[in-house]
Design a protein around this motif. Structure first.
Motif, PDB file in Angstrom:
ATOM      1  N   GLU A 241      -3.885   7.234   3.765  1.00  0.00           N
ATOM      2  CA  GLU A 241      -2.985   8.134   4.410  1.00  0.00           C
ATOM      3  C   GLU A 241      -2.533   9.517   4.201  1.00  0.00           C
ATOM      4  O   GLU A 241      -2.918  10.567   5.185  1.00  0.00           O
ATOM      5  CB  GLU A 241      -2.151   7.883   5.632  1.00  0.00           C
ATOM      6  CG  GLU A 241      -2.599   6.308   5.999  1.00  0.00           C
ATOM      7  CD  GLU A 241      -1.098   5.782   5.915  1.00  0.00           C
ATOM      8  OE1 GLU A 241      -1.247   4.707   7.170  1.00  0.00           O
ATOM      9  OE2 GLU A 241      -0.050   5.518   4.916  1.00  0.00           O
TER      10      GLU A 241
ATOM     11  N   GLY B 129       1.142  -1.256   0.198  1.00  0.00           N
ATOM     12  CA  GLY B 129      -0.157   0.047  -0.234  1.00  0.00           C
ATOM     13  C   GLY B 129       0.970   1.133  -0.001  1.00  0.00           C
ATOM     14  O   GLY B 129       0.315   2.345  -0.068  1.00  0.00           O
TER      15      GLY B 129
ATOM     16  N   GLU C 184     -10.911  -0.567   8.354  1.00  0.00           N
ATOM     17  CA  GLU C 184      -9.607  -1.392   9.743  1.00  0.00           C
ATOM     18  C   GLU C 184      -9.667   0.474  10.197  1.00  0.00           C
ATOM     19  O   GLU C 184      -9.976   1.132  11.660  1.00  0.00           O
ATOM     20  CB  GLU C 184      -8.928  -1.456   9.563  1.00  0.00           C
ATOM     21  CG  GLU C 184      -9.275  -3.300  10.138  1.00  0.00           C
ATOM     22  CD  GLU C 184      -7.893  -4.221  10.200  1.00  0.00           C
ATOM     23  OE1 GLU C 184      -6.774  -3.157  10.363  1.00  0.00           O
ATOM     24  OE2 GLU C 184      -8.216  -5.132   9.924  1.00  0.00           O
TER      25      GLU C 184
ATOM     26  N   LYS D  70      -8.294  -3.103   3.371  1.00  0.00           N
ATOM     27  CA  LYS D  70      -8.307  -3.403   4.558  1.00  0.00           C
ATOM     28  C   LYS D  70      -8.175  -1.657   5.316  1.00  0.00           C
ATOM     29  O   LYS D  70      -9.044  -2.218   6.602  1.00  0.00           O
ATOM     30  CB  LYS D  70      -7.320  -5.067   5.360  1.00  0.00           C
ATOM     31  CG  LYS D  70      -7.197  -4.955   6.554  1.00  0.00           C
ATOM     32  CD  LYS D  70      -5.938  -5.941   6.895  1.00  0.00           C
ATOM     33  CE  LYS D  70      -6.184  -6.298   8.114  1.00  0.00           C
ATOM     34  NZ  LYS D  70      -4.820  -7.377   8.483  1.00  0.00           N
ATOM     35  N   GLN D  71      -7.294  -1.269   5.332  1.00  0.00           N
ATOM     36  CA  GLN D  71      -7.060  -0.116   5.913  1.00  0.00           C
ATOM     37  C   GLN D  71      -8.768   0.757   5.743  1.00  0.00           C
ATOM     38  O   GLN D  71      -8.785   1.446   6.531  1.00  0.00           O
ATOM     39  CB  GLN D  71      -6.019   0.898   5.208  1.00  0.00           C
ATOM     40  CG  GLN D  71      -5.241   2.235   6.087  1.00  0.00           C
ATOM     41  CD  GLN D  71      -4.449   2.349   5.236  1.00  0.00           C
ATOM     42  OE1 GLN D  71      -4.257   3.060   4.353  1.00  0.00           O
ATOM     43  NE2 GLN D  71      -3.140   2.207   5.748  1.00  0.00           N
ATOM     44  N   LYS D  72      -8.728   1.028   5.028  1.00  0.00           N
ATOM     45  CA  LYS D  72     -10.119   1.524   4.643  1.00  0.00           C
ATOM     46  C   LYS D  72     -11.299   0.899   5.674  1.00  0.00           C
ATOM     47  O   LYS D  72     -12.251   1.639   5.724  1.00  0.00           O
ATOM     48  CB  LYS D  72     -11.127   1.210   2.990  1.00  0.00           C
ATOM     49  CG  LYS D  72     -12.004   1.701   3.213  1.00  0.00           C
ATOM     50  CD  LYS D  72     -11.911   3.592   2.837  1.00  0.00           C
ATOM     51  CE  LYS D  72     -13.328   4.283   2.756  1.00  0.00           C
ATOM     52  NZ  LYS D  72     -13.003   5.549   2.236  1.00  0.00           N
TER      53      LYS D  72
ATOM     54  N   THR E 162       0.253   5.520   2.797  1.00  0.00           N
ATOM     55  CA  THR E 162      -0.399   4.862   1.898  1.00  0.00           C
ATOM     56  C   THR E 162      -1.398   5.696   1.357  1.00  0.00           C
ATOM     57  O   THR E 162      -1.354   7.203   1.071  1.00  0.00           O
ATOM     58  CB  THR E 162      -1.110   4.054   2.609  1.00  0.00           C
ATOM     59  OG1 THR E 162      -2.509   4.518   3.248  1.00  0.00           O
ATOM     60  CG2 THR E 162      -0.685   2.811   3.124  1.00  0.00           C
TER      61      THR E 162
ATOM     62  N   LEU F  15      -7.283   4.190   9.746  1.00  0.00           N
ATOM     63  CA  LEU F  15      -6.134   4.875   9.589  1.00  0.00           C
ATOM     64  C   LEU F  15      -5.423   5.352  11.030  1.00  0.00           C
ATOM     65  O   LEU F  15      -6.331   5.996  11.702  1.00  0.00           O
ATOM     66  CB  LEU F  15      -6.558   6.450   9.312  1.00  0.00           C
ATOM     67  CG  LEU F  15      -6.734   6.259   7.124  1.00  0.00           C
ATOM     68  CD1 LEU F  15      -6.775   7.425   7.012  1.00  0.00           C
ATOM     69  CD2 LEU F  15      -6.476   4.807   6.583  1.00  0.00           C
ATOM     70  N   ASN F  16      -4.534   4.709  10.882  1.00  0.00           N
ATOM     71  CA  ASN F  16      -3.925   5.092  12.551  1.00  0.00           C
ATOM     72  C   ASN F  16      -3.113   6.796  12.245  1.00  0.00           C
ATOM     73  O   ASN F  16      -2.973   7.202  12.716  1.00  0.00           O
ATOM     74  CB  ASN F  16      -2.657   4.019  12.173  1.00  0.00           C
ATOM     75  CG  ASN F  16      -3.005   2.744  12.951  1.00  0.00           C
ATOM     76  OD1 ASN F  16      -4.014   2.776  13.375  1.00  0.00           O
ATOM     77  ND2 ASN F  16      -2.941   2.117  12.226  1.00  0.00           N
TER      78      ASN F  16
ATOM     79  N   VAL G 189      -4.269  -4.025   1.091  1.00  0.00           N
ATOM     80  CA  VAL G 189      -4.212  -3.528   1.350  1.00  0.00           C
ATOM     81  C   VAL G 189      -5.465  -2.116   2.116  1.00  0.00           C
ATOM     82  O   VAL G 189      -5.251  -2.311   2.976  1.00  0.00           O
ATOM     83  CB  VAL G 189      -2.476  -3.414   1.882  1.00  0.00           C
ATOM     84  CG1 VAL G 189      -2.168  -1.868   3.343  1.00  0.00           C
ATOM     85  CG2 VAL G 189      -1.768  -4.233   1.933  1.00  0.00           C
ATOM     86  N   LEU G 190      -5.285  -1.712   0.926  1.00  0.00           N
ATOM     87  CA  LEU G 190      -6.031  -0.969   0.971  1.00  0.00           C
ATOM     88  C   LEU G 190      -7.509  -0.996   1.468  1.00  0.00           C
ATOM     89  O   LEU G 190      -7.860   0.126   2.290  1.00  0.00           O
ATOM     90  CB  LEU G 190      -6.100   0.624  -0.227  1.00  0.00           C
ATOM     91  CG  LEU G 190      -4.941   1.208  -0.594  1.00  0.00           C
ATOM     92  CD1 LEU G 190      -4.147   1.569  -2.074  1.00  0.00           C
ATOM     93  CD2 LEU G 190      -3.643   1.550   0.415  1.00  0.00           C
TER      94      LEU G 190
END
Length: 368
Positions: A255, A94, A281, A277-279, A252, A283-284, A274-275
């Motif tokens: 982010e 990502g 869960e 999953k990131q969407k 990413t 963003l950190n 990966v993106l």
């Protein structure tokens, strides 16, 4: 400067008062008259940029569409011939390989514009991901010159040098085989300043003539040559990212705030899983805009704090020439990204107060 790469216009910089620096291995002008007057010229009249250091890659073949579609996060299926789009290009994890401009000439011919410091890396990445697809990928960077004229008077000035009706070239479209001051060019209308304007691609032999003739055509309209300094303040004010600042292999597109250019409903692109999953869960970390409450000016790399906790770093910061405020972009812990949040930027060992604001510091003036 002897070991640095040079554009065909290198010998012209001195003629116009250019101050040369090392930029990603290139000898380029950081300024001519000065960053502030150059910035103001683009916002109010027009400016001419030498961006010949940018890279260009031709992608040709019956699988050209599939190759580019797999390579980038955006969706080229929406493009018609001679239309253009912007997109990140990601690694499987990502992270961003680069951000690029994609020109569709035909379904079997795409033209990719990439960042100067990433040319070799990007080209190798493309070749690595060609697989068994029937496509020829050619790095043509060394044979292409790119100029950009930007500002409210850009069309009026450039129109003096061509019989092609430039108003027919719509935002994020291009026209090929346009004669500009007698040179055959590709002319597009995208921009990296927040103002209306055009990119002019030609062969290297035409570069100096085009540069001089465009500046001469715009002399009475206030056209100025523009260096890297004003290019950065202009793009920053309208929240256009710069690779190495807001974009990198460890950031990413989500982010970086580029979710609009990430089409997760596409069947496939490198880094999609990966993106997605990131969407799902959340963003950190995020890129945020901020305005200084103290008088200090933030700069790239300065640390950002809340209390004693370091929460991120400034990616770009300036005293904005247009809005006359000390503002910046920073990559920080997402839990502190809400508008109105108080943060502190460490400048010369002192924590200076700032507040999270919208990244839209300055209203874009594109001709759409």
């Amino acid at each position: 400067m002897e070991k640095l790469k040079k554009t065909p216009l290198y010998d012209s910089y001195e003629k116009y008062g250019g101050k040369i620096i090392d930029f990603a291995g290139w000898a380029l002008p950081v300024q001519f008259e000065g960053i502030i007057p150059e910035h103001e010229a683009v916002r109010t009249k027009a400016g001419l940029f030498d961006v010949s250091h940018m890279g260009e890659v031709d992608v040709i073949g019956e699988d050209a569409f599939k190759f580019v579609q797999n390579l980038i996060t955006n969706d080229i299926s929406i493009l018609e011939d001679n239309q253009v789009l912007y997109s990140p290009m990601c690694y499987p994890d990502g992270g961003i390989v680069d951000d690029l401009i994609v020109y569709r000439f035909t379904k079997n011919h795409f033209f990719l514009v990439i960042n100067a410091g990433n040319i070799e890396k990007d080209f190798e990445w493309m070749l690595k991901n060609k697989g068994s697809l029937n496509v020829d990928i050619t790095n043509i960077s060394s044979s292409v010159t790119q100029l950009a004229i930007q500002g409210p008077k850009a069309e009026e000035i450039l129109q003096k040098l061509t019989d092609t009706n430039l108003s027919d070239i719509k935002f994020f479209f291009c026209k090929r085989d346009v004669l500009v001051a007698g040179a055959k060019c590709l002319v597009s209308r995208t921009g990296y300043t927040g103002e209306d304007g055009f990119e002019i691609y030609s062969d290297r032999e035409s570069a100096t003539g085009l540069w001089d003739k465009i500046l001469q055509a715009g002399k009475e309209d206030g056209l100025k040559p523009i260096g890297l300094g004003a290019r950065d303040t202009l793009r920053f004010e309208v929240n256009l990212p710069l690779y190495g600042n807001e974009l990198s292999e460890s950031i990413t597109p989500l982010e970086a705030g580029l979710g609009f250019f990430v089409k997760l409903d596409k069947e496939y692109f490198i880094g999609k899983d990966v993106l997605v999953k990131q969407k799902e869960e959340g963003l950190n970390k995020k890129i945020i805009g901020f305005e200084m409450k103290d008088r200090a000016i933030p700069r790239h790399g300065y640390e950002v704090f809340v209390g004693n906790e370091k929460i991120g770093e400034v990616t770009t910061g300036y005293l904005s020439p247009s809005i006359k405020k000390n503002i910046g972009l920073a990559l920080i812990d997402a839990k502190y990204s809400e508008l109105g949040t108080t943060i502190f930027v460490k400048i010369r060992n002192k924590l200076n107060e700032a507040v999270v604001v919208s990244k839209k510091f300055y209203k874009k003036n594109y001709n759409k």
